[in-house]
Design an enzyme around this catalytic site. Structure first.
Site: not given
Length: 212
Positions: A22, A81, A170-171
């Site tokens: 990523n 993670d 991402g979010y």
């Protein structure tokens, strides 16, 4: 003494691999590592595959990825993670955040799914938190042998709709951290680095394991 945990192992190498493909996550970790003068390589740059994330917790998946990258590269490996845990969705998407909208990974669709689920539940509680588990793994045969250090951080906030801002990844565009009125997507990266879930976990890890 009996009952006391062992001292954290110190990071003494000049190079490590960030166990991620990523680009946004790798960039953020590199920024956080910059003050320590450590050269960072990504798993993608080294041609390392992505292991199947079979764990059921942030810790299990972070340690799994760190160990795989350490063994595959022969370098100390740092794995993250992380995910979004939405209160009204019973902590979902959680460890499944990256793949919540299916493959290929598409966070636009993932954010839309979060909003859809909240509407389906007619949820008035829009609180959520980002969680980050960081694992630092040494390869087997490296000095004292295989070893993993793990730290976990979080940041609480509220979800908004529609998404706002193009910073981060991402979010981030739907998450407003407590005490602010802008999303992580609207926030300057340097400001986010000071108080994000990743920064929280990273501060713990570097305090215990890194030498400036």
């Amino acid at each position: 003494m009996t009952g006391q945990s062992a001292p954290a192992r110190k990071m003494t190498d000049a190079k490590l691999v960030v166990a991620s493909h990523n680009e946004g996550k790798v960039r953020e970790i590199r920024d956080l590592l910059a003050p320590f003068g450590i050269e960072t390589l990504s798993a993608a740059e080294l041609g390392l595959g992505e292991p199947e994330e079979t764990g059921t917790t942030f810790r299990a998946n972070a340690e799994l990825k760190a160990r795989a990258a350490a063994q595959g590269s022969g370098l100390v490996a740092l794995a993250d993670d992380s995910g979004l845990a939405v209160t009204a969705l019973d902590g979902a998407p959680g460890i499944y955040s990256a793949r919540w909208a299916g493959e290929p990974r598409d966070f636009t669709r993932a954010m839309e799914k979060v909003e859809h689920e909240l509407k389906q539940k007619q949820a008035t509680d829009r609180s959520a938190r980002f969680v980050c588990g960081l694992a630092l793994a040494w390869p087997a045969g490296h000095e004292q042998g295989a070893h993993v250090e793990y730290r976990e951080g979080d940041v609480k906030g509220t979800l908004v709709w529609p998404p706002r801002g193009t910073q981060g990844f991402g979010y981030d565009p739907i998450f407003v951290p407590d005490g602010f009125d802008i999303t992580f997507g609207e926030m300057d990266p340097a400001e986010k680095h000071k108080m994000s879930h990743r920064a929280d976990a990273f501060a713990q890890l570097t305090h215990d394991c890194f030498v400036r």
